[in-house]
Design a protein around this motif. Sequence first.
Motif, PDB file in Angstrom:
ATOM      1  N   CYS A  27     -84.448 -47.320   6.038  1.00 21.87           N
ATOM      2  CA  CYS A  27     -85.132 -47.921   4.444  1.00 21.87           C
ATOM      3  C   CYS A  27     -85.196 -46.796   3.618  1.00 21.87           C
ATOM      4  N   CYS A 211     -85.909 -55.476   2.734  1.00 26.91           N
ATOM      5  CA  CYS A 211     -85.460 -55.040   3.709  1.00 26.91           C
ATOM      6  C   CYS A 211     -85.143 -56.711   4.785  1.00 26.91           C
ATOM      7  N   HIS A 236     -95.350 -51.070   5.812  1.00 29.89           N
ATOM      8  CA  HIS A 236     -93.636 -51.775   5.621  1.00 29.89           C
ATOM      9  C   HIS A 236     -92.759 -52.674   6.570  1.00 29.89           C
TER      10      HIS A 236
HETATM   11 ZN    ZN Z   1     -87.575 -51.398   4.380  1.00 30.15          ZN
END
Ligand code: ZN
Length: 469
Positions: A27, A211, A236
């Motif tokens: 990320c 993502c 996340h």
């Molecule tokens: Zn991510």
Amino acid sequence: MKIYNTLSKRKEEFEPHEPGKVSMYVCGPTVYNLIHIGNARPMIVFDTVRRYMEYKGWQVNYVSNFTDVDDKIIKKAQEEGVDSSVISERYIEECKKDMKALNVMPATIHPKATQEIDGMLEMISTLLKKGYAYTAEDGTVYFKTRSFKEYGKLSHKNLDDLRGGNRSLLVSGEDQKEDPLDFVLWKPKKEGEPYWESPWCEGRPGWHIECSVMSKKYLGDEIDIHAGGEDLIFPHHENEIAQSEAANDKTFARYWMHNGFLNIDNKKMSKSAGNFFTVRDIGEKYDLQVLRFFMLSAHYRSPLNFSAELMEAAKNGYERIVTSVSNLNYLLEKAQGDVPGAEEEKAMEEAKGFVQKFEAAMEDDFNTADAVSAIFELVKFANTNVTEQSSRAFVKALKEEIVMLSDICGLIVEKADEILDSEIEALIQERQEARKAKNFARADEIRNLLSEQGIILEDTREGVKWKRA
Ligand code: ZN
Ligand code: AMP
């Protein structure tokens, strides 16, 4: 090779899906400002993981995104009265400059969220179709957290605990949710914000979906490693797992790696408290290789404290390697004979032990602290064993080992050879002769060669003059 997997909370033997090939998603930053030294930690740590895997001969497909649509980017754009893409593009460029200065290799692909909206619409539609998501009256699409039975498996949180006691862990600020645990996949635009058409409303994606989508598009439904800072574990990464596994019916990532946080003077980094540094700030005081060395001198999962004293220690450590390599280069020029003596042969064997030690440390969940110690041992060994009488083969072997191990850590310990004045003058002479002989191709080649080294030629009436750029 062993990797600590956040999912199982233990070190596991690493086995990529396809032998010799690794798919890895890290990320990346939200681009609304210059990156700070905390953001640099995952970049450096996971770049080192990649470099080591490549050293082993594995092919690493490394994807790292730029989050280029987000509240903070929009706010900054509004303050400056520009389009939000002006802000994100500016800071993507600045981030790439910092990465280069930190010797972080560019990812195989750096996708941007705003370029992947179609994929997001598709995944959200799939989730709706499969009953994992619902649309609220205002067009917001929410993920129905409870419908994903394994929710909480990464952060080791229990859904009922989340719902009950610990409200601070809930995604807050949303008002049309069926359940406070649900999170946003798509939300309606607000005045002055960038937006895209969708079947639900004109709007923009929630943060987590990007993502899941980019990872699927560039690496496939099942990837080997997903990584980021430990603050991303919840919500996340937990949300990414829920989205991806619900949509694809496959295990999303098999190994989850998370770096510990970087603190400053034992406190959380905070702008308002004045303990906050960008990579640029540090670059004004230090060679950024020192920052890289500093980051690798601790285990990636441990918290790391940044302080002036520790940076000074890192500077000394890094310089110890650079000085040793520079001495070895000096001795290499003096060294005689290409055949090592019997004693040297023995010492070269012994030196291989430090390489093995380095490898063993890296194979044990990337223990870069121990790996760096092995480099130091090798440096010490070279400093004590190489003399002006050593053979060229011996000096070269030790130097190359130090440079190779440093390079796996992404540490540049050998400055590019500077072209000497006498070499420049010889090339200029050759260029003059080539021109006289009308060999313009060679003449141009020499000019380019010199220009690559930062040498500028000027043809004047008194002849050719040159200067360093
Ligand atoms: Zn991510
Ligand atoms: P962000 O731009 O906040 O999404 O962060 C980009 C990456 O930097 C993520 O992997 C974060 O976990 C990581 N990160 C942010 N702050 C720190 C910190 N202080 N120490 C270590 N990693 C951090």
